[in-house]
Design an enzyme around this catalytic site. Sequence first.
Site, PDB file in Angstrom:
ATOM      1  N   GLU A  82      -4.932   2.391   1.754  1.00 47.29           N
ATOM      2  CA  GLU A  82      -3.500   2.509   1.494  1.00 47.29           C
ATOM      3  C   GLU A  82      -3.207   3.163   0.147  1.00 47.29           C
ATOM      4  OE1 GLU A  82      -3.969  -0.871   4.450  1.00 47.29           O
ATOM      5  OE2 GLU A  82      -4.968  -0.284   2.570  1.00 47.29           O
TER       6      GLU A  82
ATOM      7  N   PHE B 276      -0.341 -15.956   7.095  1.00 49.20           N
ATOM      8  CA  PHE B 276      -1.465 -15.002   7.097  1.00 49.20           C
ATOM      9  C   PHE B 276      -0.977 -13.614   6.699  1.00 49.20           C
ATOM     10  CE2 PHE B 276      -4.096 -11.894   9.516  1.00 49.20           C
ATOM     11  CZ  PHE B 276      -5.289 -12.094   8.836  1.00 49.20           C
TER      12      PHE B 276
ATOM     13  N   LYS C  64       8.377  -8.511  10.531  1.00 48.82           N
ATOM     14  CA  LYS C  64       7.955  -8.114  11.872  1.00 48.82           C
ATOM     15  C   LYS C  64       9.010  -8.447  12.925  1.00 48.82           C
ATOM     16  CE  LYS C  64       3.948  -8.211  14.944  1.00 48.82           C
ATOM     17  NZ  LYS C  64       2.554  -8.719  15.129  1.00 48.82           N
TER      18      LYS C  64
ATOM     19  N   MET D  30     -14.842  10.583 -19.865  1.00 43.69           N
ATOM     20  CA  MET D  30     -13.919  10.361 -20.968  1.00 43.69           C
ATOM     21  C   MET D  30     -14.258   9.073 -21.718  1.00 43.69           C
ATOM     22  SD  MET D  30     -11.534  11.805 -22.628  1.00 43.69           S
ATOM     23  CE  MET D  30     -10.472  12.915 -21.707  1.00 43.69           C
TER      24      MET D  30
END
Length: 561
Positions: free
Chosen positions: A50, A112, A162, A474
């Site tokens: 994602e 969940f 949902k 770096m």
Amino acid sequence: MVEMSGAKALLEALKKEGAKVIFGIPGGANLPIYDALVDFDIRHILCRHEQSAAHMADGFARASGRAGVCFATSGPGSTNLVTGIANAYMDSSPIVAVTGQVATSFIGKDAFQEADTIGITTPITKYNFQPRNALEIPTTVKKAFYIATTGRPGPVVIDIPKDIQNQTGNIGFPDKVEIRGYRPNIRPGSESVKESAKLLAEAEKPFILAGGGIKVSSAYQSLQTLSEFLPAPVGTTFMGKGCFPEDHPLSLGVVGMHGTPLANRVILEADVLLAIGVRFSDRTTGNIDEFCSETKIIHADIDAAEIGKNRIADVAVIGDADQTLNMLLKSLSEEISKREREDWIERIRLIGQELEEHSEADEKGLSPRPILKVLRKLLPRNAIVTTEVGQNQMWAGLYFKSYHPRTFISSGGLGTMGFGFPASLGAKVAKPDVPVVDIAGDGSFMMTENSLGTSIVEKIPVTVVVLNNSVLGMVAQWQRFFYNRRYSAVELRRVPDLVKLAEAYGAEGVRVGSTDEFEHAVKTALKNDVTTVIDVPISPEEDVLPMVPPGRGLSSIMGVA
């Protein structure tokens, strides 16, 4: 009014906003949306993480000037978006992130894959929404796009439970929206513009510092016209790179920690500084107390919150950059004829000549400067370059010249490793007929290299040039300079083999051993119809110079003879 589900209403609303592509990953809490997507003529690009979905949407937005769209499910899906959303927020890039959420009856019960997406993203978005009724979705989407793309752009999150995705109703789609208290189209004040024009007219040594706001406003031509009228040299912030052609006689390049020696020298000699579309980032100014301390400052920005935040201005102009520049031009042309400012232009020429005489000769072989100069020679002027974050990014800022707006795309404010490659895919989707190259370091590229899978499966061919020094470059450079070469946790040891990695995904992989081989590899890559990863081994001791040490002013630049 049409009878439909919230999921279908979302997709129909996105379509009405002109969204033709979505970057995302499905999951349990957004399955109704993905089920509805089957019946819509919207391209969906399946990402491998994602975070990369958000970066792709960001790259799409920066290349096109339109809002990018990304999808994620609830819980870890939405939290994985967070880095990409924060990156877009720091760099004022318009994305609309749509996340699934657990059903409304479960919100707040630690269900969940529940996460408080609204709470988590509030500090890193312009705004966020959680519709609690399917009827709200079309208006929410229109508001989200309006907020994301107007004023100072930025990300907006729409978090949809949902059950609201499944809910049906007679749903209408508004033609326009009003948002109480949101007035992004601010016309610059005439008095502040006149005061700015007076300062610029009287200046002996004017300097223009142009930032990312020039790109947002498409103010490129106005900037060039004002620069030539005054005349005044132009330096850019890192986010402004490309908003002024870097082969223009008045271009001095990037100002700041890893800016060009010429830009950093000249800005400190200016008597009037017009800073437009900038926020006076610490990476641009160095020690803010020493930055242009004797200079009259005109600060022009569309975001009033930036005025006086980091640097107090003598004159503040709040409004759109293009409008500001055009009003300045009009005001100046009414009061003065075009001045030559020959002494100032000659002074800049002499500084440039002095720096050139004392600069080291170009390195030979596989070193960043010659490599990036070869790359610039091979790419068309309108090619899009993205960068990763680290030394590769700063080398690109210094040595790869940008000539057109929206052709140099990099993570500025957040400095997000892993940004460049997925952003290049988003940029390529936005501009499929333009060559797109990601200038990468091995450490940064490996953070999101799984987007090679997306690149191959979705047929999005780009070129990745990996300046491979086998370390976190770096960090290693700072440990060399400021920690007595006490290297800690920076060695990558050339693992994995990038050629084999590319081939494992079905991409092309090639390792080069000379600039001639690099030139051949780039020419071949630009003709390939799949992504090509070019592994360029360089020394782990390569430094990015010049450099302004942390906490010091621009006059303390290192690496300049």
